[in-house]
Design an enzyme around this catalytic site. Sequence first.
Site, PDB file in Angstrom:
ATOM      1  N   ARG A   1       0.833  -1.195   0.000  1.00 15.14           N
ATOM      2  CA  ARG A   1       0.000   0.000   0.000  1.00 15.14           C
ATOM      3  C   ARG A   1       0.874   1.255   0.000  1.00 15.14           C
ATOM      4  NH1 ARG A   1      -2.893  -0.807   5.851  1.00 15.14           N
ATOM      5  NH2 ARG A   1      -3.155  -2.913   5.022  1.00 15.14           N
TER       6      ARG A   1
ATOM      7  N   ILE B   1       3.965   1.847   1.520  1.00 15.03           N
ATOM      8  CA  ILE B   1       4.781   2.258   2.679  1.00 15.03           C
ATOM      9  C   ILE B   1       6.270   2.261   2.327  1.00 15.03           C
ATOM     10  CG2 ILE B   1       5.470   1.612   5.036  1.00 15.03           C
ATOM     11  CD1 ILE B   1       2.561   0.784   5.507  1.00 15.03           C
TER      12      ILE B   1
ATOM     13  N   PHE C   1      25.347  -6.318   4.323  1.00 14.76           N
ATOM     14  CA  PHE C   1      24.568  -5.582   5.333  1.00 14.76           C
ATOM     15  C   PHE C   1      23.101  -5.563   4.950  1.00 14.76           C
ATOM     16  CE2 PHE C   1      24.095  -1.694   2.735  1.00 14.76           C
ATOM     17  CZ  PHE C   1      25.108  -1.885   1.822  1.00 14.76           C
TER      18      PHE C   1
ATOM     19  N   TYR D   1      13.611  -2.839  -6.508  1.00 14.96           N
ATOM     20  CA  TYR D   1      14.252  -1.534  -6.414  1.00 14.96           C
ATOM     21  C   TYR D   1      14.557  -0.834  -7.728  1.00 14.96           C
ATOM     22  CZ  TYR D   1      14.517  -2.640  -1.500  1.00 14.96           C
ATOM     23  OH  TYR D   1      14.174  -2.943  -0.211  1.00 14.96           O
TER      24      TYR D   1
HETATM   25  C1  LIG Z   1       9.615  -5.726   0.226  1.00 18.34           C
HETATM   26  C2  LIG Z   1       8.741  -4.868   1.125  1.00 18.34           C
HETATM   27  C3  LIG Z   1       9.644  -3.958   1.969  1.00 18.34           C
HETATM   28  C4  LIG Z   1       7.819  -4.029   0.247  1.00 18.34           C
HETATM   29  O1  LIG Z   1       7.094  -3.101   1.051  1.00 18.34           O
HETATM   30  P1  LIG Z   1       5.665  -2.540   0.571  1.00 18.34           P
HETATM   31  O2  LIG Z   1       5.287  -1.462   1.530  1.00 18.34           O
HETATM   32  O3  LIG Z   1       4.748  -3.674   0.385  1.00 18.34           O
HETATM   33  O4  LIG Z   1       6.010  -1.912  -0.819  1.00 18.34           O
HETATM   34  P2  LIG Z   1       5.167  -0.755  -1.578  1.00 18.34           P
HETATM   35  O5  LIG Z   1       3.711  -1.022  -1.386  1.00 18.34           O
HETATM   36  O6  LIG Z   1       5.650   0.592  -1.173  1.00 18.34           O
HETATM   37  O7  LIG Z   1       5.570  -1.053  -3.051  1.00 18.34           O
HETATM   38  C5  LIG Z   1       6.224  -0.138  -3.890  1.00 18.34           C
HETATM   39  C6  LIG Z   1       6.312  -0.753  -5.247  1.00 18.34           C
HETATM   40  O8  LIG Z   1       7.182  -1.890  -5.172  1.00 18.34           O
HETATM   41  C7  LIG Z   1       6.483  -3.066  -5.604  1.00 18.34           C
HETATM   42  N1  LIG Z   1       6.939  -4.159  -4.754  1.00 18.34           N
HETATM   43  C8  LIG Z   1       7.013  -4.152  -3.400  1.00 18.34           C
HETATM   44  N2  LIG Z   1       7.504  -5.315  -2.966  1.00 18.34           N
HETATM   45  C9  LIG Z   1       7.746  -6.069  -4.052  1.00 18.34           C
HETATM   46  C10 LIG Z   1       8.248  -7.374  -4.241  1.00 18.34           C
HETATM   47  N3  LIG Z   1       8.598  -8.141  -3.205  1.00 18.34           N
HETATM   48  N4  LIG Z   1       8.367  -7.819  -5.504  1.00 18.34           N
HETATM   49  C11 LIG Z   1       8.023  -7.051  -6.548  1.00 18.34           C
HETATM   50  N5  LIG Z   1       7.533  -5.792  -6.432  1.00 18.34           N
HETATM   51  C12 LIG Z   1       7.400  -5.319  -5.184  1.00 18.34           C
HETATM   52  C13 LIG Z   1       5.025  -2.774  -5.395  1.00 18.34           C
HETATM   53  O9  LIG Z   1       4.219  -3.570  -6.239  1.00 18.34           O
HETATM   54  C14 LIG Z   1       4.973  -1.308  -5.748  1.00 18.34           C
HETATM   55  O10 LIG Z   1       4.977  -1.166  -7.157  1.00 18.34           O
HETATM   56  P3  LIG Z   1       4.441   0.153  -7.929  1.00 18.34           P
HETATM   57  O11 LIG Z   1       4.028   1.146  -6.892  1.00 18.34           O
HETATM   58  O12 LIG Z   1       5.627   0.630  -8.705  1.00 18.34           O
HETATM   59  O13 LIG Z   1       3.348  -0.346  -8.770  1.00 18.34           O
HETATM   60  C15 LIG Z   1       7.895  -5.743   2.074  1.00 18.34           C
HETATM   61  O14 LIG Z   1       7.086  -6.602   1.296  1.00 18.34           O
HETATM   62  C16 LIG Z   1       8.705  -6.598   3.034  1.00 18.34           C
HETATM   63  O15 LIG Z   1       8.981  -6.166   4.141  1.00 18.34           O
HETATM   64  N6  LIG Z   1       9.099  -7.813   2.610  1.00 18.34           N
HETATM   65  C17 LIG Z   1       9.862  -8.746   3.459  1.00 18.34           C
HETATM   66  C18 LIG Z   1      11.272  -8.229   3.801  1.00 18.34           C
HETATM   67  C19 LIG Z   1      12.021  -7.761   2.588  1.00 18.34           C
HETATM   68  O16 LIG Z   1      12.110  -8.440   1.584  1.00 18.34           O
HETATM   69  N7  LIG Z   1      12.601  -6.542   2.715  1.00 18.34           N
HETATM   70  C20 LIG Z   1      13.389  -5.934   1.660  1.00 18.34           C
HETATM   71  C21 LIG Z   1      14.819  -6.065   2.022  1.00 18.34           C
HETATM   72  S1  LIG Z   1      15.883  -5.452   0.782  1.00 18.34           S
END
Ligand SMILES: CC(C)(COP(=O)(O)OP(=O)(O)OC[C@H]1O[C@@H](n2cnc3c(N)ncnc32)[C@H](O)[C@@H]1OP(=O)(O)O)[C@@H](O)C(=O)NCCC(=O)NCCS
Length: 401
Positions: A94, A96, A401, A126
């Site tokens: 959503r 965040i 990291f 990313y």
């Molecule tokens: C990955 C994570 C941080 C994403 O957080 P989130 O709040 O759901 O992400 P957002 O809603 O802000 O998404 C932003 C964009 O990234 C995309 N996105 C987020 N997570 C994604 C994933 N795992 N795979 C593909 N796309 C992803 C969303 O679809 C969204 O796309 P758009 O706005 O360009 O259409 C969360 O799912 C998480 O904590 N995952 C487990 C831990 C992890 O993997 N952390 C990252 C460490 S590097």
Amino acid sequence: MASTKSVCVRAGTPADSAAITGLQEAGFGMRYGSDESEFRGGTFPVERSLVAVEGDRIVGHTVDRTMTITVPGDRTVRACGVSGVAVAPTHRRRGILRELYRAQHARTEADGLPLTVFTASEGTIYGRFGYEVAVLATSIAIDTRRVEFRSTTPDPGGVTLETLADSVARIREIYQRWQTVTAGAQVRPDAEWDLLFADVERHRQGATTLFVLLHADGYALYRRSRRENRDIASVRELRALTCDAHAALWRVLLGLDLVDTVEAEIAEDDPLGYLLTDPRTVRLTHRGDTLWARVMDVPAALTARTYRADLDTVVAVHDPFREAGGNFALRIRDGIAECEPTTRSPILAFDINVLGGLYFGAHRASTFAAAHRITVEDPAALRAFDAAFTTDRAPQLGWAF
Ligand SMILES: CC(C)(COP(=O)(O)OP(=O)(O)OC[C@H]1O[C@@H](n2cnc3c(N)ncnc32)[C@H](O)[C@@H]1OP(=O)(O)O)[C@@H](O)C(=O)NCCC(=O)NCCS
């Protein structure tokens, strides 16, 4: 489903520590061990956290520290290193993470850092924020019973078996010499060294504590374990400053008695396979990204590293997420770059991600062009750009990291 409107982003405080730990454990599907508590927060203090808060609940987190990283030409760049990125499973997708990254980038900009780096859990997240794979690594497994060194492979010796406790100062000294000549490698903070030398249970994953091999110009840290009826030596870290140190350490590792397989992660251009009569003995088990990078300030980043050839060009850099792009004149003489915004027409055009990918030398500009990620009319202009950005050695990450 709630929207990000009910969520605000603020700086973390020590009172947030327990909630941040819980969020990270849920996000990454693990538990920190009780033997880690004294090290947690040392490398990434909670004061450098950004938390997304809904009501009194922390639902998202990032943290950063300023890192000094070696760039091509044995110079350094100061970069924002981001870690601990997690959003609560109840609040995912959503926006965040997007909000946290806006705040993270604003902070990095305020700190005047030309680059942001991290290691990523997934490759799909990313790119949209301007990041690209900047350092690669290869995981290998070697069946020791098939190992035969070529007659040309040196056997310099000079390796001793040490205890971790007795090797702290020498390992740190060798790493520091290695890091300053290895693009992609960062200065390692004291807290990160303390964590490595504490050799905590979570890092062992059922294997032994670390064994240490020391050479005057290198070291190898490895563990032993038994899996699927095979005895394994897993190299946690091997740093060698010279070809002799590299050969001497690998001769000991591949000669270990009662070991069926040696596993390690090596640089893309590691000469290990060339030391053996059968290069297939070095079995590639995984090739993946380690460091991701994003250029925050094009002139500051491009003038921090050096180049292999002279160049006069104009690049159009597209940066929809942060608007750090524009047209830039890039002039390189004797390895040193001048770069400034220009009104001249561009010769090459690309997304800012491409600069992150090229920055440490992991990729070639010609490869990005072949993938239609660099637009250029004149093949000679691409060749010149490619020749300037290409590096002598593959970059390597210093510590994860
Ligand atoms: C990955 C994570 C941080 C994403 O957080 P989130 O709040 O759901 O992400 P957002 O809603 O802000 O998404 C932003 C964009 O990234 C995309 N996105 C987020 N997570 C994604 C994933 N795992 N795979 C593909 N796309 C992803 C969303 O679809 C969204 O796309 P758009 O706005 O360009 O259409 C969360 O799912 C998480 O904590 N995952 C487990 C831990 C992890 O993997 N952390 C990252 C460490 S590097």
